[in-house]
Write an enzyme that holds these catalytic residues in place. Structure first.
Site, PDB file in Angstrom:
ATOM      1  N   SER B  53       0.809  -1.226   0.000  1.00 27.96           N
ATOM      2  CA  SER B  53       0.000   0.000   0.000  1.00 27.96           C
ATOM      3  C   SER B  53       0.843   1.277   0.000  1.00 27.96           C
ATOM      4  O   SER B  53       0.324   2.346  -0.273  1.00 27.96           O
ATOM      5  CB  SER B  53      -0.969   0.013   1.186  1.00 27.96           C
ATOM      6  N   LYS B  95       1.325   4.770   6.930  1.00 33.85           N
ATOM      7  CA  LYS B  95       0.488   5.593   6.046  1.00 33.85           C
ATOM      8  C   LYS B  95       1.035   7.016   5.978  1.00 33.85           C
ATOM      9  O   LYS B  95       1.802   7.441   6.841  1.00 33.85           O
ATOM     10  CB  LYS B  95      -0.954   5.650   6.581  1.00 33.85           C
TER      11      LYS B  95
END
Lengths: 168, 172
Positions: B53, B95
Site C-alpha cells: 500500500s 500511512k
C-alpha cells in the site's frame, strides 16, 4: 546479607506461586483467548470427527446468547446471534479454507466494577493458507462470568481507520 | 614468607571473544543491551514493512524505524509518513498524512482535495481513480492513506486516525 537474599527469593517464589495458583480474572481471560486462537487455527484437511470436535470446543468458549457483529462501513456488515449460528458460520468458514492461523496480539483486559463482566481489546491476525497477505482486525470481546466460567457474550469489530464514504 | 602467584595471561581467543576483563565485558554488554532494549522500545521502534500500500515509497518486506518522539513538540504534518497503531504496537499501519484536523477531505477522480482545493502530491507515482465523499475532520483527527492508490479505494486500508493512534514518524 545472604539470609536476606534467600528470604527475598523465597518471598518472590511464594508471591509467584500464589498468583499461579490463584490467577486474576484478567489472566484467566487472556489464557482463554490464547486457547481460543489455538482452537480456531488449523492446518490442512480436517477429518470430519476432528471438525466436529473443534467446532464443539469453540462453542464452549461462548455463551448461548453470544452475538458477533462485523461492522466495517463500506466493506462488510453482518451480525450472527446465538451459539449455534456462530458455530454454523465457523464450520462453513473452516470448510472453505485449507488452513488458518489465528493470533491475538496486544490483548488488554479490563474488568468491570461488578467483577462479573470484562472487556478484552486485541488485534487479530489471521493467516489463511494460500493467501499472500494476513488479515488484520481489531476486536472487542465482552466476557461474562457464568457459573464460575468466563464466556464470550459479544464480539465486535473495531475500525482502526474510518474510511471516507463513496458518494451516494 | 613468599607466595607463588603466577598470573595466567588470557589467550588470544578469550581476548577476542570476551576481552581481557570478562567482568567489564559483561557489564558493557549488559549496559548495551539495556540501552538497546529501552531505545528500540521507547524512542526508535524497528518495523518491518508488509504489503504494497505504500509503493513506490516503501517496498514490501522492507525495514524501517519509527521515531516515537517526532510529535512531542509539534503535531503530524501533511506529507509525513506515520505509523498508526492497532490495539497495540505489534501491528501498525504505515500511512501518509494527507488531512489535518479541521480540514475537509475528499477524493475527486483520483485527486486529493482539501477544503475544496486540489492538493499536489509529489510522492504519487501510480494512477488513481478514487472518488470519495467529503468529510470534515474533527479537532483530533488526521486522514491517512498509502501512496499506492492504484487499487480500489475499498481494498486500500485508509481513513481517519485520531492523534492518539499515531505512534510516530517513519525515519528512513
Amino acid at each position: 546479607m545472604k539470609k536476606l537474599a534467600v528470604l527475598l527469593a523465597l518471598g518472590a517464589l511464594i508471591y509467584a506461586g500464589y498468583f499461579w495458583l490463584h490467577p486474576t480474572p484478567e489472566k484467566i481471560i487472556q489464557d482463554r483467548l490464547k486457547e481460543l486462537a489455538k482452537v480456531a487455527s488449523f492446518q490442512g484437511e480436517e477429518a470430519p470427527l476432528a471438525k466436529l470436535y473443534n467446532a464443539q470446543k469453540l462453542s464452549s468458549f461462548c455463551s448461548p446468547a453470544v452475538e458477533v457483529t462485523v461492522n466495517l462501513p463500506g466493506r462488510h456488515n453482518a451480525t450472527v446471534s446465538g451459539r449455534d449460528e456462530v458455530m454454523k458460520a465457523v464450520a462453513a468458514t473452516r470448510q472453505s479454507l485449507r488452513g488458518l492461523q489465528v493470533d491475538f496480539l496486544d490483548v488488554t483486559v479490563q474488568l468491570a466494577r461488578d467483577g462479573a463482566s470484562a472487556t478484552a481489546l486485541l488485534t487479530a491476525r489471521v493467516r489463511v493458507t494460500g493467501d499472500r497477505d494476513d488479515y488484520i482486525q481489531e476486536l472487542r470481546f465482552t466476557f461474562q462470568k457464568v457459573d464460575g466460567e468466563w464466556l464470550i457474550v459479544e464480539v465486535q469489530t473495531i475500525e482502526t481507520l474510518t474510511l471516507l464514504q463513496h458518494p451516494e | 614468607m613468599e607466595t607463588d602467584q603466577t598470573v595466567r595471561k588470557p589467550g588470544w581467543l578469550q581476548i577476542i571473544l570476551i576481552g581481557r576483563n570478562p567482568k567489564r565485558t559483561l557489564l558493557r554488554a549488559l549496559v548495551l543491551a539495556t540501552v538497546c532494549a529501552v531505545g528500540f522500545r521507547l524512542f526508535l521502534l524497528p518495523i518491518r514493512v508488509e504489503g504494497i500500500s505504500m509503493l513506490p515509497t516503501y517496498r514490501d518486506k522492507g525495514f524501517n524505524l519509527v521515531n516515537r518522539l517526532a510529535y512531542v513538540t509539534h503535531p503530524p504534518r501533511r506529507g509525513d509518513v506515520v505509523s498508526v497503531r492497532t490495539a497495540g504496537i505489534s501491528i501498525m499501519y504505515l500511512k501518509r498524512v494527507v488531512g489535518l484536523p479541521g480540514e475537509t477531505i475528499e477524493f475527486q477522480d483520483g485527486h486529493l482535495v482539501v477544503d475544496g482545493h486540489p492538493v499536489f502530491e509529489p510522492w504519487l507515482a501510480l494512477p488513481c481513480d478514487w472518488t470519495l465523499a467529503p468529510r470534515k475532520l474533527g479537532p483530533d483527527e488526521f486522514y491517512v492513506v498509502g501512496d499506492n492508490r492504484s487499487m480500489p479505494a475499498l481494498l486500500h486500508k485508509q481513513g481517519v486516525a485520531t492523534r492518539q493512534r499515531i505512534v510516530g514518524k517513519v525515519v528512513l
